[in-house]
Design a protein around this motif. Structure first.
Motif, PDB file in Angstrom:
ATOM      1  N   PHE A 281       0.886  -1.136   0.013  1.00 16.39           N
ATOM      2  CA  PHE A 281      -0.069  -0.096   0.112  1.00 16.39           C
ATOM      3  C   PHE A 281       0.874   1.248  -0.101  1.00 16.39           C
ATOM      4  CE2 PHE A 281       0.686  -1.076   4.460  1.00 16.39           C
ATOM      5  CZ  PHE A 281       0.781   0.065   5.048  1.00 16.39           C
ATOM      6  N   ASN A 282       0.388   2.313  -0.496  1.00 14.91           N
ATOM      7  CA  ASN A 282       1.110   3.853  -0.435  1.00 14.91           C
ATOM      8  C   ASN A 282       1.642   3.954   0.822  1.00 14.91           C
ATOM      9  OD1 ASN A 282       0.611   3.652  -3.108  1.00 14.91           O
ATOM     10  ND2 ASN A 282      -0.977   4.986  -2.745  1.00 14.91           N
ATOM     11  N   GLY A 283       3.176   3.877   0.906  1.00 15.40           N
ATOM     12  CA  GLY A 283       3.911   4.234   2.068  1.00 15.40           C
ATOM     13  C   GLY A 283       4.388   3.114   2.878  1.00 15.40           C
ATOM     14  N   ARG A 284       4.036   1.942   2.370  1.00 13.11           N
ATOM     15  CA  ARG A 284       4.376   0.874   3.159  1.00 13.11           C
ATOM     16  C   ARG A 284       5.970   0.804   3.541  1.00 13.11           C
ATOM     17  NH1 ARG A 284       5.657  -4.731   2.994  1.00 13.11           N
ATOM     18  NH2 ARG A 284       4.522  -6.006   4.554  1.00 13.11           N
ATOM     19  N   ARG A 285       6.491   0.718   2.171  1.00 19.90           N
ATOM     20  CA  ARG A 285       8.041   0.596   2.363  1.00 19.90           C
ATOM     21  C   ARG A 285       8.679   1.794   3.455  1.00 19.90           C
ATOM     22  NH1 ARG A 285      11.720   1.596  -2.538  1.00 19.90           N
ATOM     23  NH2 ARG A 285      13.186  -0.143  -1.798  1.00 19.90           N
ATOM     24  N   ALA A 286       8.235   3.037   3.388  1.00 21.13           N
ATOM     25  CA  ALA A 286       8.714   4.179   4.008  1.00 21.13           C
ATOM     26  C   ALA A 286       8.238   3.757   5.568  1.00 21.13           C
ATOM     27  CB  ALA A 286       8.253   5.316   3.668  1.00 21.13           C
ATOM     28  N   GLN A 288       7.736   1.136   6.898  1.00 22.85           N
ATOM     29  CA  GLN A 288       8.319  -0.086   7.628  1.00 22.85           C
ATOM     30  C   GLN A 288       9.783   0.480   8.015  1.00 22.85           C
ATOM     31  OE1 GLN A 288       8.637  -2.932   4.264  1.00 22.85           O
ATOM     32  NE2 GLN A 288       7.845  -4.439   5.754  1.00 22.85           N
TER      33      GLN A 288
ATOM     34  N   MET B 308       3.141  -2.065  -6.851  1.00 19.66           N
ATOM     35  CA  MET B 308       3.993  -1.093  -6.432  1.00 19.66           C
ATOM     36  C   MET B 308       3.078   0.272  -5.904  1.00 19.66           C
ATOM     37  SD  MET B 308       5.383   0.147 -10.150  1.00 19.66           S
ATOM     38  CE  MET B 308       5.288  -1.204 -10.568  1.00 19.66           C
ATOM     39  N   GLU B 309       3.889   1.055  -5.186  1.00 19.26           N
ATOM     40  CA  GLU B 309       3.261   2.323  -4.700  1.00 19.26           C
ATOM     41  C   GLU B 309       2.726   3.138  -5.747  1.00 19.26           C
ATOM     42  OE1 GLU B 309       5.203   3.488  -1.034  1.00 19.26           O
ATOM     43  OE2 GLU B 309       5.331   1.342  -0.153  1.00 19.26           O
ATOM     44  N   THR B 310       1.712   4.116  -5.376  1.00 17.19           N
ATOM     45  CA  THR B 310       1.347   4.935  -6.609  1.00 17.19           C
ATOM     46  C   THR B 310       2.283   5.907  -7.254  1.00 17.19           C
ATOM     47  OG1 THR B 310      -1.035   4.856  -5.808  1.00 17.19           O
ATOM     48  CG2 THR B 310      -0.574   6.824  -7.010  1.00 17.19           C
ATOM     49  N   GLY B 311       3.100   6.453  -6.411  1.00 16.54           N
ATOM     50  CA  GLY B 311       4.161   7.609  -6.713  1.00 16.54           C
ATOM     51  C   GLY B 311       4.937   6.971  -7.888  1.00 16.54           C
ATOM     52  N   GLY B 493      11.848   0.572  -6.925  1.00 12.31           N
ATOM     53  CA  GLY B 493      10.940   0.879  -5.794  1.00 12.31           C
ATOM     54  C   GLY B 493      10.474  -0.286  -5.002  1.00 12.31           C
ATOM     55  N   ASP B 495      11.945  -3.516  -3.236  1.00 12.34           N
ATOM     56  CA  ASP B 495      13.257  -4.289  -2.761  1.00 12.34           C
ATOM     57  C   ASP B 495      13.556  -5.451  -3.351  1.00 12.34           C
ATOM     58  OD1 ASP B 495      13.507  -2.202  -0.773  1.00 12.34           O
ATOM     59  OD2 ASP B 495      12.444  -3.304   0.679  1.00 12.34           O
TER      60      ASP B 495
END
Lengths: 394, 529
Positions: A281-286, A288, B308-311, B493, B495
Motif C-alpha cells: 500500500f502507498n507508503g508501506r516501504r517508508a 516499514q 507497487m506504490e502509486t508514486g 521501488g 526491494d
C-alpha cells in the motif's frame, strides 16, 4: 447567479437558502470555495446544542468521490493504510492515505456502499491522486462532490429527531454503519458517523431534495431543540473528542512545500489505522523503515492546567522547546483544557509532565503563562451514548 | 518452486549478460531467462530475406566498454571485428562528400577557418566527453542522501569540472544545456560539417538540432573515443555474434541461460521481489531479481502497477520512451553505386543529412506523428566488410532512418496519403527515393526489403516504444534521474529488484556499463541488496 450587489464568486451549497436564513450573525467563512457559516447565532450555544440536544451542520462542500468497478476494493486497499477488505458492505471506515514517502496526504471516511462500490469523503481535493492510484486497476472514479448534499445531525437527541422525521428503525444502526431510506422520490442515505465524538448521523441526499430535507428535519427536531451550528462549534467539539483536522493538525503531504513538515500516520498517533500486514500500500516501504528506525515526532493529547487555551504554544521540557501545539481549546463539557501537540521524540509518552508556554491577551495586554501540562492517553470526551445501540432516548 | 539461484536476470540482452557474468564471477548463482531464441537482445543478427542477414536492431558498436570486453574475454569467446574505426561519410548528391575520421576531415570544400575551428571544437568536446566517461563508469550519485561514496562521485565530477580549467569549465556549463544548432553556427560555416555533427547529436533521440540538450547528445556520442573507438566498428557475423560471445562468456562463468522462456511476471512476497513466473506457469525463486528489460516493461508489465506504490507507478507512466528511429534492411543483387564514392569507402558509415535545417524538418514530422518525407539516414553496407551476410556478389544495405513515429494515424499498416500504399510501404518508398538521390540505380538492385518501425522494434526486441535507449536520453532522464527519480543506483521501488538495462544509468548504445555498474552495486550492497 444574477449580477447585483450580492453577487459573489463563492459557491453555495444546496442548503444555502436555509443556511443563509438561519445565519443571523452573517459570519461567513470559506470551505473549498463554498461560503459556509462560522457561526449562526452564538458559537457556544451551537456547541451546547451538539452536546445537549441536536445540532445540524451543512457538510455539502466535503469532497466526495465514487470508486466503482471490479478492482475498486483492490485499488482502495493499495491507496489507503487501512485494510479495506475488513470494512464490510454497509460500513464506514475512517482512514488516512499516504504518499510513497509514508507521509499522510489526507484523512477521510470510506463508505462501503456495495460490492466494489465505495464513496470516499476527503478533506482535500483528491481526484488527481485517485486517478494516479487507479493506474493498473480496472476502476471508475467520479467526483460526486456536487451531486451529493450532506447534513450532519449530531447530539443526544439526533436519533430521536430522525425517528420523529420518519426514519424508522434508525435506532438499530450501529456506529459506522450506513443505511438507506426513501425520501420524496430520492434515496436518503444515513450513516452513523460524525466529527463531534457524540451520538450523531450524517444524511446524504441528491441536491434537489436538499431544502425539503432541511425543512423536514427542523420541523421534526423542534421539540428536541435542534439548532444549526457553524464551523467554530464543530472545531470545539472535535478537539474535545480528540479528532485531527487535516490542514490544521497536519500538513497534507503533497501540499507541504518545505521538507520535513509532513507527518507519517505513526507520528499522528494513527498507528491503529495502518495495516502493515497488507503486502503493498502507498507508503508501506517508508513506514516499514520508520518502524525500524523510529519516528521523528509523536502526537500527544495534553491536559493543560488552567483555563487558557494553549493556542500555538511551544511545549517545553526542562526549559527547552520540544514541540508545538496544533489545536487547543477549553472544552466545556469535559471541563478540560485540551491541546494537541506535535512533540519531538522521545517526548510524548502518556503521563509525561511538560510545560505549555501560553500567550494570551486581555484588553490589549499580552500575558505569558507557563502552564504545566501532562500527556493523556485518551480523549477527554467519549460518552457511552456515542456507541450505544439503540442510543437511548434523551 | 525451489530457490536454486541467488539471482534471476530477466532478459539476455547485452546488459543482462554483462550483469550476470559479473555476478557469477563474484560467486553468485545466476539464471538468465530470455524470451527470444538467441541471446544478445538488441545485439542480434536476423535473416530478413533468404540468404541475407543483418544486424537487426543495433548496427554499429562504438561504445562497448573496454573493461567489459576485457573482463568478459569477449574475443576469446568468439567476438571478431569485421572492421573498426570506420569513418563517417556525409553524402552529397553531386559527389562532394565530407569524410570525418576521428579528428581528421577530408573535404574539398572546407575552408581553412573551419578546419581550425574543427580542431579546437574536437579537442574541447573531447575533454568534456572524457569527463562524462568517468562519471558513467560508476553508479550515479544520489543528491540528497549523505553517502560517502556518492559524495566522492560528486566530488570527482566537481573536481573533474574544475580540472578542465576555468575556460573549459565555464564553456561546458554554457553549452551543455543548449542546442547543437546554435553551437554549430557559433563554430562553423560548412553546412556539411554542421550537419554531420548535428546528426550524431540527435541519433536515436526525439530531438532536432534546435532541441535544447542536443549538445549533451553529441557528447554522449563522443564517449566511445574514451573507450578505444575512433569511429564506429562492425562485428563479424553481425551484432548477434556479440550477443553469442557474451552468452558464451557468461556460461563459462557458470551462468545458467534459459532461452525461449518468456517471463510473465516478477513476483513479490511481503513487498520484496522473490522471483519470476514464466509464461509456461513455472515459478522460479531467487533472493534477487535483476531486470535488463526497459523500465516500463519491468514495472508496468512484469511487476504490475498494482503491486507497487502509486508514486512509482506514476513515475513509470510518465517516462518518455517513444522511439523515433526506424530500421530499413535492403537485400541487393550487387554492390550499390553511390555518386562520387569509390568502392573502398562503401564499407564506411554513410550519412544522409545534407544540412541542419534538413534534419530539423525531418524531425518536425514526428512531432505530429508523421514520418519524414525527407528522412535522415545512417547507412551501413555490412557485406563490404563481412561478405558472409549475403549470397556471393550480393549485398545488404541497412540503415537507421529518422524520423519515424511510433504510431502514424491508423497504424503503420493503415492507408497512407498515397492511394494503395500503406504507411509502411509509403515510408519505405520515400526512404528508397532518398537513397536513390545518392545512389541512382539502387532501386533496380533491391531484391527484398524490410522496414522495422518503432512498433516492430518494440515487438521484436521487447523495448517499450521501440526506443533503442529504452528511455529517451535527455537531461531530465540521465544520471540520478534515470530511469526516474526515486529509482536510482540500479535499485527500484521494490526491494530485491534491480535494473541493469539501458533504462538505467548510463543508458543505451551497446556499452555494457549499465550491466556492469548494476552488478557492482548489487555486490557492494552484499546481504543488504
Amino acid at each position: 447567479m444574477k449580477a447585483g450587489s450580492d453577487a459573489t464568486m463563492m459557491l453555495r451549497t444546496p442548503f444555502h437558502a436555509r443556511v443563509a436564513a438561519a445565519c443571523e450573525l452573517n459570519d461567513w467563512g470559506t470551505w473549498k470555495g463554498y461560503t459556509t457559516p462560522r457561526a449562526y447565532t452564538d458559537m457556544e450555544l451551537e456547541y451546547f446544542a451538539i452536546r445537549s440536544t441536536a445540532g445540524v451542520f451543512d457538510l455539502s462542500p466535503m469532497n466526495k468521490y465514487r470508486i466503482t468497478g471490479p478492482d475498486a476494493q483492490a485499488c482502495l486497499n493499495r491507496m489507503v493504510t487501512r485494510d479495506v477488505s475488513r470494512i464490510g458492505v454497509g460500513r464506514v471506515g475512517y482512514t488516512v492515505w499516504c504518499n510513497d514517502a509514508g507521509q499522510v496526504m489526507d484523512d477521510g471516511t470510506l463508505f462501503h456502499l456495495g460490492e466494489n462500490d465505495y464513496r470516499l469523503c476527503a478533506f482535500a481535493r483528491a481526484i488527481d491522486w485517485l486517478h494516479w492510484c487507479a493506474l493498473g486497476f480496472d476502476v471508475s472514479i467520479v467526483d460526486e462532490s456536487d451531486e451529493v448534499a450532506a447534513l450532519a445531525v449530531q447530539g443526544p437527541t439526533s436519533c430521536a429527531t430522525l425517528l420523529a422525521m420518519g426514519l424508522e428503525g434508525l435506532e438499530q444502526l450501529k456506529p459506522f454503519g450506513l443505511t438507506h431510506f426513501s425520501f420524496e422520490g430520492e434515496t436518503l442515505m444515513v450513516s452513523r458517523t460524525g466529527f463531534t465524538g457524540d451520538l450523531g448521523y450524517e444524511l446524504w441526499i441528491a441536491p434537489r431534495q436538499a431544502e425539503l430535507l432541511w425543512d423536514r428535519l427542523f420541523a421534526a427536531g423542534e421539540p428536541y431543540l435542534i439548532k444549526p451550528f457553524g464551523s467554530d462549534a464543530l472545531d470545539l467539539a472535535r478537539i474535545e473528542a480528540g479528532f485531527l483536522q487535516a490542514g490544521v493538525d497536519f500538513v497534507p503531504a503533497e501540499s507541504a512545500v518545505r521538507s520535513g513538515r509532513s507527518r507519517s500516520p505513526f507520528e499522528l498517533g494513527l498507528a491503529w489505522l495502518v495495516s502493515m500486514d497488507k503486502p503493498v500500500f502507498n507508503g508501506r516501504r517508508a513506514l516499514q523503515r520508520e518502524q525500524a528506525q523510529g519516528s521523528r515526532y509523536r502526537f500527544a493529547l495534553l491536559d493543560v492546567d488552567g483555563n487558557k487555551p494553549a493556542h500555538h504554544s511551544f511545549i517545553l521540557s526542562r526549559g527547552g522547546k520540544v514541540g508545538t501545539v496544533t489545536s487547543a481549546a477549553w472544552c466545556p463539557t469535559a471541563k478540560s483544557n485540551v491541546a494537541f501537540a506535535q512533540l519531538e521524540m522521545p517526548h510524548g509518552a502518556v503521563g509525561e509532565e511538560l510545560v505549555a508556554e501560553i500567550y494570551y491577551q486581555r484588553e490589549l495586554q499580552w500575558t505569558r503563562v507557563l502552564a504545566p501540562c501532562r500527556v493523556i492517553g485518551s480523549p477527554v470526551f467519549n460518552p457511552p451514548r456515542r456507541r450505544a445501540v439503540p442510543p437511548g432516548a434523551f | 518452486m525451489t530457490e536454486r539461484h541467488d539471482v534471476i536476470v530477466v532478459g539476455a540482452g547485452h546488459n543482462g549478460l554483462v550483469c550476470a557474468s559479473y555476478l557469477a564471477r563474484a560467486g553468485r548463482k545466476v539464471l538468465v531467462v530470455e524470451a527470444g531464441d538467441s541471446p544478445g537482445g538488441a545485439a542480434a543478427t536476423r535473416e530478413f530475406a533468404p540468404g541475407y542477414s543483418v544486424s537487426g536492431c543495433a548496427q554499429w558498436v562504438y561504445q562497448l566498454h573496454p573493461g567489459v570486453s576485457r573482463d568478459l574475454e569477449l574475443e576469446r569467446h568468439g567476438l571478431q571485428w569485421a572492421a573498426r574505426d570506420l569513418a563517417s561519410v556525409l553524402l552529397d548528391s553531386r559527389g562532394c562528400h565530407l569524410t570525418l575520421s576521428g579528428a581528421l576531415i577530408e573535404s574539398d570544400q572546407l575552408s581553412g577557418d573551419d578546419r581550425e575551428a574543427w580542431r579546437a571544437f574536437h579537442d574541447r568536446t573531447g575533454r568534456y566527453a572524457r569527463l562524462l566517461a568517468r562519471v558513467f563508469e560508476s553508479r550515479p550519485p544520489k543528491l540528497v542522501e549523505s553517502n560517502l561514496a556518492d559524495r566522492l562521485t560528486l566530488l570527482r565530477l566537481g573536481l573533474g569540472l574544475k580540472l578542465l580549467g576555468r575556460d573549459d569549465m565555464s564553456d561546458l556549463m554554457r553549452i551543455v544545456l543548449t542546442n547543437m544548432y546554435d553551437l554549430m553556427e557559433e563554430y562553423f560555416d560548412s553546412p556539411q560539417l554542421k550537419a554531420v555533427l548535428s546528426f550524431d547529436s540527435v541519433l536515436g533521440a526525439r530531438m532536432g538540432p534546435r532541441t535544447p540538450g542536443t549538445v549533451f547528445g553529441y557528447l554522449y556520442r563522443r564517449l566511445g573515443e574514451n573507450f578505444g573507438y575512433n569511429g564506429v566498428a562492425q562485428v563479424k557475423g553481425g551484432m548477434g555474434a556479440l550477443g553469442q560471445a557474451m552468452a558464451a562468456s557468461a556460461r563459462v562463468r557458470g551462468v545458467e541461460l534459459r532461452l525461449g522462456c518468456r517471463v510473465s511476471s516478477i513476483d513479490s512476497v511481503d513487498g520484496r521481489a522473490a522471483g519470476v513466473t514464466l509464461a509456461s506457469g513455472e515459478q522460479l525463486r531467487a533472493a534477487l531479481v535483476v531486470s535488463s528489460a526497459d523500465p516500463v516493461t519491468t514495472f508496468k508489465g512484469l511487476v504490475g502497477f498494482r503491486h507497487m506504490e502509486t508514486g512509482m507507478a506514476r513515475r513509470v507512466s510518465q517516462v518518455r520512451c517513444e522511439g523515433i528511429a526506424a530500421r530499413l534492411h535492403l537485400a541487393l543483387d550487387g554492390l550499390p553505386r553511390f555518386t562520387g564514392l569509390d568502392g573502398a569507402r562503401l564499407g564506411q558509415r554513410l550519412v544522409i543529412a545534407p544540412d541542419m535545417n534538413y534534419l530539423e524538418r525531418a524531425f518536425n514530422a514526428v512531432k505530429y506523428r508523421e514520418y519524414s518525407p525527407h528522412p535522415a539516414l545512417d547507412i551501413s553496407i555490412p557485406t563490404v566488410n563481412d561478405p558472409a551476410g549475403a549470397p556471393a556478389g550480393c549485398h545488404v544495405l541497412s540503415a537507421i532512418v529518422q524520423f519515424a513515429p511510433y504510431g502514424p494515424p491508423g497504424g503503420w499498416d493503415g492507408p497512407s496519403a498515397v492511394a494503395g500504399l500503406s504507411h509502411r510501404e509509403h515510408f519505405t518508398a520515400l526512404v528508397l527515393d532518398k537513397i536513390a538521390e545518392y545512389a541512382p540505380g539502387i532501386k533496380e538492385q533491391v531484391v527484398a526489403s524490410q522496414l522495422l518501425t518503432p512498433v516492430d522494434l518494440e515487438r521484436d526486441y521487447g523495448m517499450t516504444g521501440g526506443h533503442w535507449h529504452h528511455l529517451e536520453l535527455s537531461l531530465d532522464q540521465v544520471m540520478m534521474m534515470r530511469p526516474f527519480p526515486g529509482a536510482t543506483q540500479y535499485a527500484s521501488g521494490l526491494d530485491g529488484l534491480y535494473l541493469c538495462g539501458a533504462g538505467a544509468h548510463p543508458g543505451g548504445g551497446v556499452m555494457g556499463l549499465a550491466g556492469k555498474n548494476a552488478a557492482r552495486e548489487i555486490l557492494r550492497r552484499g546481504a543488504a541488496a
